[in-house]
Design a protein around this motif. Structure first.
Motif, mmCIF file in Angstrom:
data_model
loop_
_atom_site.group_PDB
_atom_site.id
_atom_site.type_symbol
_atom_site.label_atom_id
_atom_site.label_comp_id
_atom_site.label_asym_id
_atom_site.label_seq_id
_atom_site.Cartn_x
_atom_site.Cartn_y
_atom_site.Cartn_z
ATOM 1 N N ARG B 89 0.810 -1.210 0.000
ATOM 2 C CA ARG B 89 0.000 0.000 0.000
ATOM 3 C C ARG B 89 0.850 1.269 0.000
ATOM 4 N NH1 ARG B 89 -5.658 -0.080 3.114
ATOM 5 N NH2 ARG B 89 -6.319 1.954 2.399
ATOM 6 N N ALA B 90 1.790 1.345 0.946
ATOM 7 C CA ALA B 90 2.607 2.558 1.064
ATOM 8 C C ALA B 90 3.442 2.759 -0.188
ATOM 9 C CB ALA B 90 3.497 2.447 2.297
ATOM 10 N N LEU B 91 3.937 1.643 -0.735
ATOM 11 C CA LEU B 91 4.770 1.729 -1.940
ATOM 12 C C LEU B 91 3.955 2.202 -3.133
ATOM 13 C CD1 LEU B 91 7.394 1.110 -3.444
ATOM 14 C CD2 LEU B 91 6.604 -1.232 -3.689
ATOM 15 N N ARG B 92 2.742 1.657 -3.273
ATOM 16 C CA ARG B 92 1.930 1.981 -4.446
ATOM 17 C C ARG B 92 1.504 3.440 -4.479
ATOM 18 N NH1 ARG B 92 -2.002 -3.287 -4.900
ATOM 19 N NH2 ARG B 92 -0.615 -4.544 -6.172
ATOM 20 N N ARG B 93 1.424 4.060 -3.315
ATOM 21 C CA ARG B 93 1.093 5.491 -3.290
ATOM 22 C C ARG B 93 2.143 6.311 -4.027
ATOM 23 N NH1 ARG B 93 0.442 5.523 2.749
ATOM 24 N NH2 ARG B 93 -1.490 4.362 2.911
ATOM 25 N N ARG B 94 3.356 5.778 -4.140
ATOM 26 C CA ARG B 94 4.459 6.555 -4.717
ATOM 27 C C ARG B 94 4.784 6.112 -6.128
ATOM 28 N NH1 ARG B 94 8.558 5.171 -0.121
ATOM 29 N NH2 ARG B 94 9.928 6.740 -1.042
ATOM 30 N N ILE B 95 3.908 5.314 -6.728
ATOM 31 C CA ILE B 95 4.137 4.827 -8.088
ATOM 32 C C ILE B 95 3.059 5.386 -9.019
ATOM 33 C CG2 ILE B 95 4.191 2.771 -9.546
ATOM 34 C CD1 ILE B 95 5.301 1.227 -7.289
ATOM 35 N N GLY B 96 3.460 5.780 -10.202
ATOM 36 C CA GLY B 96 2.497 6.143 -11.239
ATOM 37 C C GLY B 96 2.633 5.152 -12.381
ATOM 38 N N TYR B 97 1.522 4.754 -12.968
ATOM 39 C CA TYR B 97 1.571 3.681 -13.968
ATOM 40 C C TYR B 97 0.578 3.968 -15.072
ATOM 41 C CZ TYR B 97 0.652 -1.060 -15.809
ATOM 42 O OH TYR B 97 0.450 -2.153 -16.607
ATOM 43 N N LEU B 98 1.048 3.946 -16.302
ATOM 44 C CA LEU B 98 0.162 4.043 -17.470
ATOM 45 C C LEU B 98 0.292 2.744 -18.256
ATOM 46 C CD1 LEU B 98 -1.625 5.643 -19.498
ATOM 47 C CD2 LEU B 98 0.476 6.286 -20.620
ATOM 48 N N PRO B 99 -0.734 1.890 -18.239
ATOM 49 C CA PRO B 99 -0.653 0.642 -18.981
ATOM 50 C C PRO B 99 -0.720 0.906 -20.483
ATOM 51 C CG PRO B 99 -2.465 0.599 -17.403
ATOM 52 C CD PRO B 99 -2.004 2.007 -17.516
ATOM 53 N N GLN B 100 -0.276 -0.095 -21.246
ATOM 54 C CA GLN B 100 -0.284 0.036 -22.700
ATOM 55 C C GLN B 100 -1.719 0.166 -23.217
ATOM 56 O OE1 GLN B 100 1.737 -3.186 -24.568
ATOM 57 N NE2 GLN B 100 1.891 -2.128 -26.500
ATOM 58 N N GLU B 101 -2.553 -0.774 -22.834
ATOM 59 C CA GLU B 101 -3.958 -0.725 -23.220
ATOM 60 C C GLU B 101 -4.696 -0.337 -21.961
ATOM 61 O OE1 GLU B 101 -5.580 -2.421 -26.075
ATOM 62 O OE2 GLU B 101 -3.637 -2.375 -27.098
ATOM 63 N N PHE B 102 -4.972 0.936 -21.797
ATOM 64 C CA PHE B 102 -5.593 1.248 -20.515
ATOM 65 C C PHE B 102 -7.077 1.501 -20.688
ATOM 66 C CE2 PHE B 102 -6.535 5.726 -19.625
ATOM 67 C CZ PHE B 102 -6.065 6.310 -20.770
ATOM 68 N N GLY B 103 -7.839 0.866 -19.819
ATOM 69 C CA GLY B 103 -9.288 0.982 -19.863
ATOM 70 C C GLY B 103 -9.739 2.102 -18.943
ATOM 71 N N TYR B 104 -10.904 2.617 -19.224
ATOM 72 C CA TYR B 104 -11.438 3.701 -18.403
ATOM 73 C C TYR B 104 -12.950 3.633 -18.514
ATOM 74 C CZ TYR B 104 -11.521 5.494 -23.123
ATOM 75 O OH TYR B 104 -11.723 5.610 -24.469
ATOM 76 N N TYR B 105 -13.619 4.355 -17.651
ATOM 77 C CA TYR B 105 -15.080 4.376 -17.696
ATOM 78 C C TYR B 105 -15.508 5.478 -18.645
ATOM 79 C CZ TYR B 105 -14.268 1.576 -13.594
ATOM 80 O OH TYR B 105 -13.821 0.613 -12.762
ATOM 81 N N LYS B 106 -16.212 5.095 -19.712
ATOM 82 C CA LYS B 106 -16.483 6.029 -20.799
ATOM 83 C C LYS B 106 -17.335 7.208 -20.371
ATOM 84 C CE LYS B 106 -16.047 2.921 -24.719
ATOM 85 N NZ LYS B 106 -15.373 1.843 -23.996
ATOM 86 N N ARG B 107 -18.170 7.022 -19.362
ATOM 87 C CA ARG B 107 -19.087 8.086 -18.987
ATOM 88 C C ARG B 107 -18.455 9.105 -18.042
ATOM 89 N NH1 ARG B 107 -24.320 6.968 -20.083
ATOM 90 N NH2 ARG B 107 -25.079 8.147 -18.309
ATOM 91 N N PHE B 108 -17.274 8.800 -17.519
ATOM 92 C CA PHE B 108 -16.587 9.760 -16.650
ATOM 93 C C PHE B 108 -16.054 10.926 -17.490
ATOM 94 C CE2 PHE B 108 -15.184 7.583 -12.494
ATOM 95 C CZ PHE B 108 -16.428 7.001 -12.362
ATOM 96 N N THR B 109 -16.044 12.118 -16.911
ATOM 97 C CA THR B 109 -15.309 13.194 -17.560
ATOM 98 C C THR B 109 -13.835 13.018 -17.226
ATOM 99 O OG1 THR B 109 -15.457 14.653 -15.664
ATOM 100 C CG2 THR B 109 -17.245 14.780 -17.260
ATOM 101 N N VAL B 110 -12.988 13.778 -17.943
ATOM 102 C CA VAL B 110 -11.550 13.675 -17.687
ATOM 103 C C VAL B 110 -11.271 13.961 -16.213
ATOM 104 C CG1 VAL B 110 -9.314 14.650 -18.236
ATOM 105 C CG2 VAL B 110 -11.001 14.344 -20.040
#
Lengths: 271, 269
Positions: B89-110
């Motif tokens: 948990r503590a480690l993941r707070r300090r990591i940023g990750y952009l996957p190659q094929e990244f999914g998102y919820y289409k109805r969310f705004t940016v």
């Protein structure tokens, strides 16, 4: 602010932009102007009288900008999704919850319409009630259904707390529906299906730490259908597994499931 | 207002490398070992991860993002061992990750999307609006912040993905093919952002575009068949090649020279 104000001479010098003003004086004056409205209004008056060039420039800029500012209409504020909703539910879970509620209604309808000879003593409601929450739980943490699974899995909140949040959201929607249905049909007491459905949910979470929550939920639903529900339907008997004297067994299963989840709480952070 | 410094910001680092792997093995599926015995040490800076298709770049990045559990060897991120069933948990707070094929919820705004990711990354509640605005501005999406994700073009979606990766001011930033779908102007802007981030962050960019690496990265990691082939500066990579190797630029010639010397014949492609 302070009772001290800048002298009119100082403000006039500042408005004209006199170069001989000392840097520290300018600094102190600007610091004072930032917090003092009366002095700002005296500065505005002073700019108009002492520095007509600047006043004219400001007016020109304002005149040029006015048409644009008038044209800029504030975007109509769209319905904003409350943040607590996405904290408990993902958008992909909504259709699954709707489906669960629809299934409850269908079972209710079947219960009301069908003659007792069709299903025997096992009403459709009682048959599906224990495994109904599993559909929602499966959808809440599924790689295939959730497009943002990869993103979610790498974040700090991923793991048991988030899984429990989503499970709770499913139960909050499904259990009242089942309660209502049970009360309407009168075919089952709450204890009869509540304990089994909670037991199934906890077992799904416990197995989920090994094989993935979705797979565990699907396997449990299938097992329930094949081992318990289908034979009972076939024979036209009431479900033996849900008889009141079986309740300790379900209680034990629930306790074991919760125990396993607690014991393996760290396994959920990598799914 | 700039964020104030906290004790955590000024505390001395207790690790030599942001990312350190020794003998790292990561399995994909049941049998294939996509990363097989990798030794790697990466510090602050922008690191370009190059390699042919199927070299294991995505698998390595997923392991670094703690999504995949290593099958063997050692992996240390920010001085914390990422091995068995630890609490990340503590480690993941300090990591940023952009996957190659990244999914998102289409109805969310940016904005909703980046806010949601900030919430998932446990950014303090009071800091979320400012952090989101800053991240969205850094990728140049401020004018689109209240548009729904499904109305965005491919390049904008990718920029929204970069925004969610940097929203928590990560110390390790992992970007998997971030320039796919960006037009040339956006790609230039992205390189600037990369250089800026590389000053105080350990950025790992997986790419197959050699020119991206040349323009924005201080360090090149060449990776083939799950093993490290080469690590050095872009100049070192260029120096490894000669006119006898295929390629249109010195870097491309260096790339093919190193892969060929490593015994990578490649197929007809």
């Amino acid at each position: 602010m302070s009772a001290e104000h800048a002298s009119m001479r100082l403000i006039d010098d500042y408005a004209r932009g006199d170069t001989e003003m000392a840097a520290d004086t300018v600094w102190a004056l600007e610091a004072h102007l930032e917090t003092c409205a009366p002095c700002r209004s005296r500065l505005a008056a002073s700019v108009a009288t002492e520095a007509p060039g600047i006043a004219a420039l400001v007016d020109t800029v304002r005149a040029g900008l006015e048409p644009q500012l008038d044209a800029a209409v504030r975007r109509p504020s769209r319905r904003h999704r409350p943040r607590w909703v996405s904290a408990w539910l993902t958008p992909v879970m909504a259709p699954w919850l709707a489906m669960t509620v629809a299934v409850t209604l269908m079972a209710l309808l079947l219960d009301a319409l069908s003659s007792p000879t069709l299903f025997g003593d096992a009403s459709p409601m009682v048959t599906i009630a224990p495994v109904l929450p599993l559909c929602g739980v499966a959808a809440s943490w599924s790689r295939g259904l959730d497009p943002a699974h990869e993103l979610t899995a790498s974040t700090a909140r991923a793991g048991l707390p988030l899984l429990l949040r989503r499970t709770t959201a499913v139960l909050v929607v499904v259990l009242p529906g089942l309660l209502l249905a049970g009360w309407l049909t009168g075919t089952m007491t709450a204890a009869q299906w509540l304990l089994p459905s909670l037991a199934f949910t906890s077992t799904a979470l416990a197995l989920g730490s090994v094989v993935g929550v979705t797979r565990a939920a699907v396997a449990l639903v299938a097992a329930w259908g094949v081992v318990v529900a289908a034979p009972a339907w076939d024979a036209g008997l009431a479900l033996l597994a849900l008889e009141p004297d079986q309740l300790p067994v379900w209680g034990l299963l629930l306790a074991l499931g919760i125990g396993a989840v607690i014991a393996r709480r760290n396994a959920y952070s990598v799914l | 207002m700039p964020p104030t410094t906290s004790a955590a910001d000024t505390a001395p680092k207790t690790y030599a490398w942001e990312i350190r792997a020794s003998g790292l093995r990561v399995r994909v599926g049941r049998k294939k070992m996509a990363v097989d015995g990798l030794d790697l040490a990466l510090g602050t800076g922008a690191h370009g991860l190059l390699g042919p298709n199927g070299a294991g770049k995505t698998t390595l990045i997923r392991a670094l993002a703690t999504v995949l559990r290593p099958a063997g060897g050692e992996l240390e991120l920010l001085g914390t061992s990422v091995g068995g069933l630890g609490d990340h948990r503590a480690l993941r707070r300090r990591i940023g990750y952009l996957p190659q094929e990244f999914g998102y919820y289409k109805r969310f705004t940016v904005r909703e999307f980046v806010e949601y990711m900030a919430w998932l990354k446990e950014v303090p509640k009071a800091d979320i609006p400012a952090a989101v605005q800053r991240a969205v501005e850094r990728v140049g999406l401020a004018d689109r912040a209240d548009h729904r994700m499904k109305t965005l073009s491919g390049g904008m979606v990718r920029r929204a993905g970069i925004a969610q990766a940097i929203v928590n001011d990560p110390e390790v930033l992992l970007l998997d093919e971030p320039t796919a779908g960006l037009d040339p102007a956006q790609r230039l802007r992205f390189r600037e952002l990369l250089q800026e981030l590389g000053r105080d962050t350990c950025v790992v960019v997986s790419t197959h575009l050699v020119e991206d690496v040349a323009a924005a990265c201080s360090d090149v990691v060449l990776f083939a068949d799950g093993r490290l082939v080469f690590q050095g500066t872009p100049e070192d990579l260029a120096a490894a090649g000669g006119p006898e190797y295929p390629g249109d630029s010195p870097l491309e010639r260096g790339y093919s020279a190193l892969l060929r010397n490593n015994g990578q014949q490649g197929g007809t492609w």
